[in-house]
Write a protein that holds these residues in place. Structure first.
Motif, PDB file in Angstrom:
ATOM      1  N   ASP A 199       8.443  45.038  11.247  1.00 24.49           N
ATOM      2  CA  ASP A 199       7.406  45.588  12.288  1.00 24.49           C
ATOM      3  C   ASP A 199       6.755  44.561  12.578  1.00 24.49           C
ATOM      4  O   ASP A 199       6.173  43.138  11.451  1.00 24.49           O
ATOM      5  N   PRO A 200       6.606  43.785  13.466  1.00 23.61           N
ATOM      6  CA  PRO A 200       5.636  42.743  13.955  1.00 23.61           C
ATOM      7  C   PRO A 200       4.183  42.361  13.572  1.00 23.61           C
ATOM      8  O   PRO A 200       3.684  41.196  12.816  1.00 23.61           O
ATOM      9  N   THR A 201       3.773  43.593  13.760  1.00 20.55           N
ATOM     10  CA  THR A 201       2.049  43.453  13.075  1.00 20.55           C
ATOM     11  C   THR A 201       2.632  42.997  11.572  1.00 20.55           C
ATOM     12  O   THR A 201       1.753  42.352  10.814  1.00 20.55           O
ATOM     13  N   ILE A 202       3.345  43.798  10.602  1.00 20.18           N
ATOM     14  CA  ILE A 202       3.189  43.549   9.062  1.00 20.18           C
ATOM     15  C   ILE A 202       4.133  41.718   8.629  1.00 20.18           C
ATOM     16  O   ILE A 202       3.391  41.436   8.049  1.00 20.18           O
ATOM     17  N   ASN A 203       4.877  41.781   9.948  1.00 23.12           N
ATOM     18  CA  ASN A 203       4.489  40.049   9.545  1.00 23.12           C
ATOM     19  C   ASN A 203       4.547  39.057  10.015  1.00 23.12           C
ATOM     20  O   ASN A 203       4.390  38.712   8.994  1.00 23.12           O
ATOM     21  N   ARG A 204       3.866  39.591  10.919  1.00 22.43           N
ATOM     22  CA  ARG A 204       2.351  38.543  11.056  1.00 22.43           C
ATOM     23  C   ARG A 204       1.873  38.017   9.969  1.00 22.43           C
ATOM     24  O   ARG A 204       1.437  37.115   9.679  1.00 22.43           O
ATOM     25  N   ILE A 205       1.525  39.352   9.693  1.00 20.92           N
ATOM     26  CA  ILE A 205       0.927  39.798   8.409  1.00 20.92           C
ATOM     27  C   ILE A 205       1.100  39.270   7.346  1.00 20.92           C
ATOM     28  O   ILE A 205       0.180  37.777   6.781  1.00 20.92           O
ATOM     29  N   ALA A 206       1.717  39.495   6.907  1.00 20.46           N
ATOM     30  CA  ALA A 206       2.917  38.546   5.943  1.00 20.46           C
ATOM     31  C   ALA A 206       3.279  37.204   5.947  1.00 20.46           C
ATOM     32  O   ALA A 206       3.301  35.955   5.239  1.00 20.46           O
ATOM     33  N   ASP A 207       3.527  36.796   6.865  1.00 14.65           N
ATOM     34  CA  ASP A 207       3.414  35.208   7.013  1.00 14.65           C
ATOM     35  C   ASP A 207       1.987  34.495   7.505  1.00 14.65           C
ATOM     36  O   ASP A 207       2.227  33.643   6.617  1.00 14.65           O
ATOM     37  N   ARG A 208       0.955  34.859   7.316  1.00 18.78           N
ATOM     38  CA  ARG A 208       0.031  34.692   6.942  1.00 18.78           C
ATOM     39  C   ARG A 208      -0.288  34.170   5.734  1.00 18.78           C
ATOM     40  O   ARG A 208      -0.987  33.394   5.189  1.00 18.78           O
ATOM     41  N   VAL A 209      -0.399  35.237   4.895  1.00 21.69           N
ATOM     42  CA  VAL A 209      -0.646  35.689   2.930  1.00 21.69           C
ATOM     43  C   VAL A 209       0.950  34.666   2.149  1.00 21.69           C
ATOM     44  O   VAL A 209       0.308  34.981   1.191  1.00 21.69           O
ATOM     45  N   GLY A 210       2.245  34.392   2.900  1.00 19.94           N
ATOM     46  CA  GLY A 210       2.555  33.661   2.272  1.00 19.94           C
ATOM     47  C   GLY A 210       3.787  34.731   1.527  1.00 19.94           C
ATOM     48  O   GLY A 210       4.722  35.175   0.192  1.00 19.94           O
TER      49      GLY A 210
END
Length: 275
Positions: A199-210
């Motif tokens: 999911d793009p939303t979950i992956n965007r957040i994952a990228d931000r928090v590492g």
């Protein structure tokens, strides 16, 4: 790694909020996978008669070297044992398979209203609970209308309701009913069998928090108050799923992930499932 938080159930029993699930782990892989989880730090193991791997879960708990009081073990009643006497016998079988002196939590796996009276089944679980052989009892896959019948017809309020929950099926109504009646929500299929990991939303957040998409999704569950027990037989993934307590999602992150809901199930609808 930080300590796993616990949730206090309605009878004061404490359950680790993060556990290890054994659904669909073949019996011949279960002992090793469960031992690896316990070595990683998990202290909550979820199994069921239906999974066919209770014996191997019990072996792992006994062989882990951990004090029995330090490992929370859940099992569930099979669908063919809803009559009182059958339920009592099934519990005896579960305990024999596990080889443990007590269970921490025992659940009715499915309501199955078309196959019998789950209130009768619940009364059998109340007998088991009062005997002291399990520290808590609860249900799985119950909808609010099932829970209302139980609450109207019995003495013991379920400690938990284990239901399918993930970002594509947020289950707000069932969770709210549980919260109103002090019934903790346990989330099975917490990453929707992997569907949410792209999911793009979950992956965007994952990228931000590492962190990984799975870690972010599991952290979303933790911060919402769900009890989760992801399953994996891969040591690296087992360890990754445990590493959830050195970061936090913002309220905005939680809202964005919750907004992904589309009422999409990966498993059966409890109102249409007849076992």
């Amino acid at each position: 790694m930080s300590a796993v938080p616990t949730v206090t159930l309605n009878n004061a029993v404490r359950i680790p909020q993060l556990g290890f699930g054994t659904f669909q782990i073949p019996p011949d892989e279960t002992r090793e996978a469960t031992l690896a989880a316990l070595e990683t730090g998990y202290r909550h193991i979820d199994t069921a008669e239906m999974y066919g791997n209770e014996k191997e879960v019990g072996q792992a708990v006994r062989e882990s070297g951990l004090d029995r009081a330090d490992v929370f073990v859940t099992s569930k009643l099979d669908n063919g044992a809803h009559a009182r006497d059958d339920a009592l016998k099934a519990f005896d079988t579960t305990m024999a398979e596990l080889g443990l002196d007590h269970l921490d939590l025992f659940l009715i796996h499915w309501p199955l209203p078309g196959r019998g009276d789950f209130v009768e089944t619940w009364k059998a679980l109340e007998e088991i609970y009062r005997s002291g052989r399990t520290k808590a009892i609860g249900v799985s896959n119950f909808q609010p209308h099932h829970l209302r019948r139980l609450l109207e017809s019995s003495d013991v309020v379920p400690a938990v309701n284990q239901i399918e929950v993930h970002p594509y099926l947020t289950q707000d109504e069932v969770r709210a009913f549980g919260a109103e009646h002090d019934i903790a929500t346990e989330a099975w299929s917490p990453i929707a069998q992997g569907k949410v990991l792209d999911d793009p939303t979950i992956n965007r957040i994952a990228d931000r928090v590492g962190k990984s998409a799975a870690q972010v999704t599991l952290r979303w569950h933790i911060q919402r108050g769900d009890i989760v027990f992801p399953k994996s037989v891969t040591k690296k993934r087992v360890e990754e799923n445990f590493d959830l307590f050195d970061f936090e999602l913002t309220d905005g992150d939680i809202g964005e992930i919750s907004a992904l809901n589309r009422n999409e199930r990966t498993g059966p609808d409890p109102d249409r499932f007849h076992g």
